[in-house]
Design an enzyme around this catalytic site. Structure first.
Site, PDB file in Angstrom:
ATOM      1  N   HIS A  88       0.830  -1.203   0.000  1.00  0.00           N
ATOM      2  CA  HIS A  88       0.000   0.000   0.000  1.00  0.00           C
ATOM      3  C   HIS A  88       0.868   1.258   0.000  1.00  0.00           C
ATOM      4  CE1 HIS A  88      -3.245   2.768   0.895  1.00  0.00           C
ATOM      5  NE2 HIS A  88      -2.618   3.154   1.990  1.00  0.00           N
ATOM      6  N   ASP A 121       2.223   1.849  -3.465  1.00  0.00           N
ATOM      7  CA  ASP A 121       1.129   2.298  -4.312  1.00  0.00           C
ATOM      8  C   ASP A 121       0.809   3.763  -4.041  1.00  0.00           C
ATOM      9  OD1 ASP A 121      -1.047   1.812  -6.197  1.00  0.00           O
ATOM     10  OD2 ASP A 121      -2.376   1.941  -4.457  1.00  0.00           O
TER      11      ASP A 121
END
Length: 104
Positions: A76, A79
């Site tokens: 995450h 990203d």
């Protein structure tokens, strides 16, 4: 994981700040305040630089053989920073477009 948590959170926090600042730059340009827009883009760049430092720390540890466990949080964070970089680049183009439209 605990060793990398600070770096991971640095990516998430600074990436989020960079994206928010880039969005503020777009709003300022839309309102015709190009000085503020440029200021916000520079602040966004600073947040991205801080995120990059966190990422470099993670990569350095990996290169030193201190392999990090790949978790949903680490994915995450990567990203998040990639989206922030893309959004910042696009924001710069949008600010330039508003500047051109304002000069006509």
């Amino acid at each position: 994981m605990d060793e990398n948590l600070e770096a991971i959170m640095g990516l998430i926090v600074n990436g989020g700040n960079a994206k928010s600042l880039a969005f503020e730059a777009i709003r300022a340009a839309k309102d015709g305040d190009f000085d503020l827009a440029e200021k916000k883009l520079k602040e966004s760049d600073k947040a991205l630089s801080q995120a990059h430092n966190s990422q470099t720390d993670m990569l350095t540890k990996e290169a030193q053989g201190k392999h990090a466990e790949v978790t949903l949080l680490s994915v995450h964070s990567q990203d998040h920073i990639m989206n922030a970089i893309t959004f910042r680049d696009l924001a710069g183009e949008i600010v330039d477009l508003y500047r051109r439209l304002n000069n006509d």
